[in-house]
Scaffold this motif. Structure first.
Motif, short mmCIF file in Angstrom:
data_model
loop_
_atom_site.label_atom_id
_atom_site.label_comp_id
_atom_site.label_asym_id
_atom_site.label_seq_id
_atom_site.Cartn_x
_atom_site.Cartn_y
_atom_site.Cartn_z
N PRO A 699 10.15 -17.21 -18.06
CA PRO A 699 12.27 -17.30 -18.40
C PRO A 699 12.71 -16.18 -18.52
N GLN A 700 12.24 -15.29 -19.44
CA GLN A 700 13.25 -14.37 -20.19
C GLN A 700 12.59 -12.77 -18.92
N ASN A 701 11.19 -12.64 -18.32
CA ASN A 701 11.52 -12.14 -17.46
C ASN A 701 10.48 -12.05 -16.35
N LEU A 702 10.21 -10.70 -15.46
CA LEU A 702 9.03 -10.60 -14.34
C LEU A 702 8.48 -9.42 -14.55
N LYS A 703 6.94 -9.99 -13.78
CA LYS A 703 5.98 -8.38 -13.73
C LYS A 703 4.89 -9.28 -12.98
N CYS A 704 4.79 -7.30 -12.59
CA CYS A 704 4.59 -7.51 -10.98
C CYS A 704 3.33 -6.39 -10.51
N GLN A 705 2.44 -6.66 -10.36
CA GLN A 705 1.47 -5.63 -9.94
C GLN A 705 1.33 -5.39 -8.57
N PHE A 706 1.16 -4.28 -8.03
CA PHE A 706 1.55 -3.88 -6.90
C PHE A 706 0.28 -2.33 -6.72
N ASN A 707 0.00 -2.98 -5.36
CA ASN A 707 -1.09 -1.83 -4.38
C ASN A 707 -0.14 -1.13 -3.70
N TYR A 799 7.70 0.13 -16.50
CA TYR A 799 7.04 0.29 -15.66
C TYR A 799 6.25 1.69 -15.70
N PHE A 800 5.12 1.10 -15.46
CA PHE A 800 3.46 1.66 -16.11
C PHE A 800 2.53 2.39 -14.70
N SER A 801 1.77 2.99 -14.26
CA SER A 801 0.91 2.77 -12.81
C SER A 801 -0.57 2.82 -13.66
N LYS A 802 -1.76 2.56 -13.36
CA LYS A 802 -2.74 2.96 -13.65
C LYS A 802 -3.54 3.23 -12.59
N ALA A 803 -4.06 4.74 -12.64
CA ALA A 803 -5.06 5.09 -11.86
C ALA A 803 -4.32 5.65 -10.37
N ALA A 804 -5.21 5.38 -9.61
CA ALA A 804 -4.22 5.82 -8.20
C ALA A 804 -4.09 4.90 -7.05
N THR A 805 -4.40 4.21 -7.29
CA THR A 805 -3.74 2.44 -6.84
C THR A 805 -3.63 1.72 -7.28
N ASN A 806 -3.52 1.07 -8.71
CA ASN A 806 -1.87 0.20 -9.07
C ASN A 806 -0.49 0.76 -9.89
N PHE A 807 0.21 0.23 -9.62
CA PHE A 807 1.04 0.41 -10.52
C PHE A 807 2.15 -1.14 -10.77
N THR A 808 2.44 -0.92 -12.63
CA THR A 808 2.83 -2.23 -12.68
C THR A 808 4.66 -2.28 -12.88
N LEU A 809 5.68 -3.12 -12.69
CA LEU A 809 7.39 -3.50 -12.77
C LEU A 809 7.43 -4.30 -13.36
N LYS A 810 7.76 -4.31 -14.89
CA LYS A 810 8.49 -5.78 -15.83
C LYS A 810 9.57 -5.23 -15.42
N ALA A 811 10.91 -6.89 -15.51
CA ALA A 811 12.13 -6.74 -14.96
C ALA A 811 12.61 -7.59 -15.66
N THR A 812 14.10 -7.93 -15.67
CA THR A 812 15.42 -9.30 -16.38
C THR A 812 15.59 -9.52 -15.05
#
Length: 892
Positions: A699-707, A799-812
């Motif tokens: 309910p408070q936010n969303l968190k998505c991991q993308f390649n 927003y933060f990225s992990k290695a060369a493949t993934n990044f994660t976004l948190k938003a509200t």
């Protein structure tokens, strides 16, 4: 020039038909001449079927019709289907490039009847097309029919034989074959039926070659398979009995590449104009000797290299364009790496695969527009958006492979010295190979006794050490062990199911017994369709209160059925024992309640389940987690101020209850799920080659991991995404949901699918948000708001990225986003004030430094009221600049 004259010229060899014309003539014959409806090809990734990784036949997209899940889009249809065969029963991966007619990617031309016509018409249509329209000599064709099977009590398909005789096929060219060749089955159960095949003699000899049909001759091959679906196999019956279907269907498939070879008079599919453009492109790019068409005495494997690159580039490009991800499909990654190796070792050149993507789109783009979607024109040049996405993924995979080869080469040399038997392993760069093999060696003594690689051991090699099924199979062969793939697949399926509903393995084990008892006692599955039934009254969402019945309780894995459902006490422990072992004070001990209907959303994908309450006359039950397993919705929670024994007595006497969800909790989740769709669409619009790996919505936010295949988002791009989403929020665009079956879904344009997700055949929810600057259309089972304006405001929190493949976004979104914005603006004002004080120099440097430090701490420690990520980054940069000025002033 009329059609008949053209046909005569083609058959006499005056004019050679192009592949495109051959395909179009097939489709026009059925569509225009015979009144079939054209249905476009489905994506090559299977959307509904876990048993196949790729669509491997034209019938796959019609499987739901054959299973009677929904009605056909038309009574008779035709199409050209993109197919991939690199795994399972139909696996051409190791053959492609080594012979003249097997391919990892091919096109299947087909026509279907869903009750319009049957055997007689299907045979006539096929024969007339081949002999009259395409002008193939009748003497070069052979037909087969089903010879029957005594064990299954199936008689020979003499009706089919008589049809061919009536058409004029010679008796000695109508050949009977058994189950393997001429009986088609969808699987171990389901629709099935006899088939008839048309084979062609490529040599065009006048002598009778009937004895060579189905004997693997490369110059006498199957051309067209016509299936008569008239039975259904029931695997549950002891003998796997086959019974007649009430509806009869026709399903045909003809290999396009083989047909082109026949009509162009070529002995090899690779000699046709389908593949020749690839060979010319490879030769031009690498300056290698021209393709010579050799299958034997192939010096330096040059010609096989040509064929492998041509074949693999088609498969790879089509798969990537259809949304297949190498990270999820190991064989796709294997093919990319194999192509890279062939390019470097045979042709001594890098980047060939990327170059060949242009040829794929040029040759297939007209037939499959999805390969060239989002066409962009810049000056006089045409740039295909699909090129950009496909090439970006290929280039990323190439760079990843190079780095892996560099880092693993020394390690692999070391491994081979210790374990020389591993030289034959295909995936030598698999990171977990050495440790996995050590584990296998450790348990090998016990395994040798049975000469079997158990499914659970194989699963550990897969799950713990990251080895592919192919590598596990190769390890089993090296150690002369039989690989029990059935147990392995069962473990794998359990893992996918647990992941989908958020259960640990121990939870699944505990639930199995409970589910068996429920099904044994014919307890009905839960109707949870009410979770989508809500309305808006002004600015307020209204959710129904539904009356339900308690069907069962689950306590410590033990089932207690209500009086109406309980048929025996033999399957459950005594109530006294259950109550004694239950710790009502412990937070870990939860009761599960199964209802006949509910409006609670159960955890699915990344959306969290509802909070709710179950009310009866004498007790309340607080729900904090909801899970759906095998159709049963289980509400986990705690009793409110009541003795467990009284609760069970209440259940035995009266099972009526009222179910209410927590509205604000649900609304918060709905807002953030809709925002997730907008975020997904906007990122795809900004950087193109990206896919959503996983997401969490609360309910408070969303968190998505993308390649994103190596590409990170800049602050400018993040700002563009925020603007796109807030523009569509301001526009207050409707969020529409349509309920579709698979056939209807595949007819939709520009639908976003989550890679690896399996969708049902029916009741697929398509969520559509259409705005001039941003369009989102996604198949989704989640709950959503009805208008984008209800999101109020969107901002990134992190927003933060992990290695060369993934990044994660948190938003509200919503009030939380507005509060974050105000908190951010407050910090911006403080920095502006600090800047003014620096200019006026009315306070000491120590004071200025203290103020700066305080602001910086406020930015970094935003636990109470978060600050938008973009404002935070902007403020930190500004503070760094001001601190630099403070230090300089102090030095002066």
């Amino acid at each position: 020039m009329n059609h008949i004259l053209l046909t005569r010229m083609y058959s006499s060899g005056t004019v050679q038909k192009s592949a495109k014309l051959i395909r179009n003539e097939f489709l026009e014959y059925f569509e225009k001449d015979l009144g079939h409806t054209f249905i476009r090809s489905s994506p090559v990734i299977s959307l509904n079927d876990r048993t196949v990784a790729f669509v491997n036949a034209g019938m796959n997209q019609f499987k739901g019709i054959f299973l009677d899940y929904y009605d056909p889009p038309a009574m008779k249809v035709t199409n050209s289907q993109k197919c991939i065969r690199i795994s399972g029963k139909h696996n051409d991966l190791d053959i492609a490039g080594n012979d003249s007619y097997h391919h990892t990617f091919f096109e299947m031309l087909g026509n279907w009847s869903f009750g319009s016509y049957f055997k007689k018409e299907a045979c006539h249509y096929a024969w007339d097309l081949l002999t009259k329209h395409y002008g193939i000599d009748k003497e070069c064709l052979y037909v087969t029919y089903f010879a029957g099977d005594e064990k299954l009590e199936l008689k020979p398909d003499l009706e089919c034989k008589d049809i061919w005789l009536s058409i004029g096929v010679k008796r000695d060219k109508i050949l009977p074959f058994g189950l393997k060749e001429n009986f088609w089955e969808m699987g171990i159960s389901g629709p099935c039926g006899p088939c008839t095949e048309i084979h062609v003699d490529h040599t065009k000899q006048l002598k009778n070659r009937s004895m060579q049909v189905n004997k693997s001759y490369t110059d006498l091959t199957e051309l067209w398979n016509i299936v008569f679906i008239q039975y259904e196999r029931y695997a549950v019956l002891s003998n796997g009995a086959i019974v007649p279907l009430s509806k009869h269907y026709v399903d045909t498939g003809m290999g396009f590449e083989r047909l082109v070879a026949v009509l162009q008079g070529k002995q090899s599919n690779y000699d046709t104009d389908i593949f020749q453009p690839f060979f010319k492109a490879i030769q031009k790019y690498t300056k290698a000797p021209e393709y010579g068409g050799k299958f034997h005495n192939d010096k330096n494997e040059l010609d096989s290299g040509y064929r492998i690159l041509a074949d693999h580039s088609r498969m790879i490009t089509v798969a990537l364009a259809d949304g297949v991800v190498p990270e999820q499909i190991n064989k796709l990654r294997k093919m990319i790496r194999r192509s890279i190796d062939v390019g470097e070792k045979v042709f001594k050149k890098e980047g060939i695969l990327s170059e060949l993507t242009y040829i794929v789109v040029e040759n297939l783009g007209d037939t499959y527009p999805e390969l060239q979607k989002n066409l962009k024109k810049i000056l006089n040049f045409i740039i295909y958006y699909a090129y950009y996405i496909v090439q970006k993924i290929i280039e990323f995979e190439e760079n990843l492979y190079k780095k892996l080869r560099y880092t693993c080469s020394k390690q692999w040399t070391k491994i081979i010295k210790t374990y020389p038997q591993l030289k034959s392993i295909t995936e030598q760069l698999a990171p977990g190979l050495e440790d996995g093999y050590k584990y296998l060696q450790h348990v090998l003594h016990d395994l040798k006794m049975a000469n079997i690689l158990p499914g659970n051991v194989a699963f550990k090699l897969y799950d713990t050490y990251g080895l592919s099924v192919e590598t596990i199979t190769e390890l089993a062969e090296i150690e002369s062990l039989y690989f029990d793939k059935k147990v392995f697949q069962k473990e794998l399926e359990d893992l996918k199911n647990r992941s989908r509903i958020g259960l640990e393995k121990s939870d699944v084990t505990a639930m199995k017994k409970s589910l068996e008892i429920l099904e044994k006692n014919n307890v009905p599955k839960t109707d949870d369709s009410f979770k989508y039934k809500y309305t808006v009254n002004g600015n307020n969402y209204e959710f129904p209160k539904i009356e339900s019945k308690i069907l069962a309780l689950i306590i410590n894995g033990n089932i207690i059925l209500n009086k109406a459902n309980e048929s025996t006490n033999k399957d459950i422990n005594s109530i006294n024992e259950i109550i004694t072992n239950y710790d009502i004070e412990s937070d870990k001990e939860e009761i599960g309640v199964i209802l006949d209907k509910t409006l609670c959303y159960s955890t699915q994908g990344g959306q969290i389940s509802d909070k709710a309450i179950i009310c009866t006359k004498n007790f309340n039950f607080d729900i904090n987690n909801v899970k759906k397993i095998n159709g049963y919705v289980i509400h986990y929670g705690k009793l409110v101020q009541i003795d467990l024994r009284k609760c069970i007595e209440e259940l035995k006497l009266k099972d009526d209850c009222l179910v209410l969800i927590e509205p604000e909790f649900r609304i918060g989740v709905m807002k953030h799920h809709t925002a997730t769709h907008l975020l997904h669409a906007s990122i795809q619009q900004i950087i193109g080659a990206v896919y959503l790996r996983n997401y969490i919505i609360i309910p408070q936010n969303l968190k998505c991991q993308f390649n994103s295949f190596g590409e990170s988002l800049s602050l400018k791009q993040l700002n563009e995404i925020e603007e796109l989403i807030n523009n569509i929020i301001t526009a207050n665009v409707p969020v529409t949901t349509r309920i579709l079956n698979t056939s209807e879904l595949l007819a939709e344009n520009s639908v976003t699918f989550i890679p690896g997700e399996i969708y049902p055949y029916n009741d697929i929810r398509l969520v559509d948000i259409d705005f001039r600057d941003l369009k989102s259309k996604e198949a989704c089972s989640g709950t959503h708001v009805l208008k984008t304006g209800e999101l109020e405001y969107f901002c990134f929190l992190n927003y933060f990225s992990k290695a060369a493949t993934n990044f994660t976004l948190k938003a509200t979104v919503g009030s939380l986003a507005r509060s974050a914005k105000l908190a951010g603006e407050n910090v911006q004002y403080k920095i502006l004030d600090l800047e003014n004080k620096l200019k006026n120099e009315k306070i000491t440097q120590e004071t200025l430094k203290a103020i700066s430090k305080g602001i910086e701490n406020e930015i970094k420690n935003d636990n109470n009221t978060p600050i938008p990520y973009l404002i935070k980054e902007e403020c930190l940069v500004k503070l760094k600049y001001l601190n630099k000025i403070i230090r300089k002033q102090k030095e002066i």
